[in-house]
Design an enzyme around this catalytic site. Sequence first.
Site, PDB file in Angstrom:
ATOM      1  N   ASP A 163      31.614  31.512  45.649  1.00 28.56           N
ATOM      2  CA  ASP A 163      32.832  30.676  45.658  1.00 28.56           C
ATOM      3  C   ASP A 163      32.655  29.953  47.244  1.00 28.56           C
ATOM      4  O   ASP A 163      32.727  30.559  48.179  1.00 28.56           O
ATOM      5  CB  ASP A 163      34.142  31.774  45.726  1.00 28.56           C
ATOM      6  CG  ASP A 163      34.423  32.662  44.414  1.00 28.56           C
ATOM      7  OD1 ASP A 163      33.770  32.125  43.585  1.00 28.56           O
ATOM      8  OD2 ASP A 163      35.139  33.517  44.446  1.00 28.56           O
ATOM      9  N   GLU A 245      37.373  27.462  37.442  1.00 30.71           N
ATOM     10  CA  GLU A 245      37.587  27.632  38.834  1.00 30.71           C
ATOM     11  C   GLU A 245      36.880  26.642  39.563  1.00 30.71           C
ATOM     12  O   GLU A 245      35.646  26.673  39.560  1.00 30.71           O
ATOM     13  CB  GLU A 245      37.167  29.001  39.038  1.00 30.71           C
ATOM     14  CG  GLU A 245      38.230  30.215  38.701  1.00 30.71           C
ATOM     15  CD  GLU A 245      37.742  31.436  39.109  1.00 30.71           C
ATOM     16  OE1 GLU A 245      38.402  32.421  38.562  1.00 30.71           O
ATOM     17  OE2 GLU A 245      36.613  31.860  39.588  1.00 30.71           O
TER      18      GLU A 245
END
Length: 271
Positions: A163, A245
Amino acid sequence: MTDGRELRRLARSVLGAVLGLVVLVAPSQQVASGDPRPSPAPPVFVALDEVDPTILHDIRYTTRHNFVGRRIHAYRDPVCLLTRPAAEALAEAQDAARSRGYSLKVYDCFRPQTAVDDFVAWAERLRDDRMKDEFYPDVDKAALFEDGYIAARSGHSRGSTVDLTLVELPVARQPRWRPSDGLVPCDAPYGERFADGSVDMGTGYDCFDTLSTTLDPRVRGQARQNRLLLKSLLETAGFSNYAQEWWHYTLDDEPFPDRYVDVPVARRAPG
């Protein structure tokens, strides 16, 4: 003639096969594809800052500034652990980012199965919603499983998922979040959200909202350009985005696509 990127992919595949032999020598430690049990023996992970010390770190799950509101189980050190092929590919993306006046910043890398289990247990405690106003202001906590924001397994546990975001160079000082700062919705305008030093991506990190979908048409202007730049940089280095995402990327040629590992996030993980 084989180009440089193809050679890198071939090298990663060979390395993955070699490392796979190291991990799979003990039959009791094997995890079949689709088996939810984690492997007790980790693949060979490296600390990202030992491969590329210029990539910024903001490992949220070692802090209270995350959707749970406390340090997550098994996160001992604020370190980014990855398989070596993923770390080296990320270093390649960092070189390209820096040439454009940006740096990558990682929020999360390898995630132990223990931490995933912690997320699941938290999601089942419906009354524990202390961080709702920031991280899921428009989503009922009871819907987090159904909507796909929480799951029993995560690609992060395979060691080649990360991430991350972009930060403009030169890097400005990032303030430390404190509970006294209060909670601002993750989908609020850029200037109102917590200033974590990243460029405007349309939402904050770990924003449980459809606005976090990478190509959501409601995200326009500079925020959309920033998402597309991050996507281009990572895809060129061999990663693919998880469409729901904007921050979530997985190495295409990950060496352990079927293994879910459970060791602590620590500078010196046991192995």
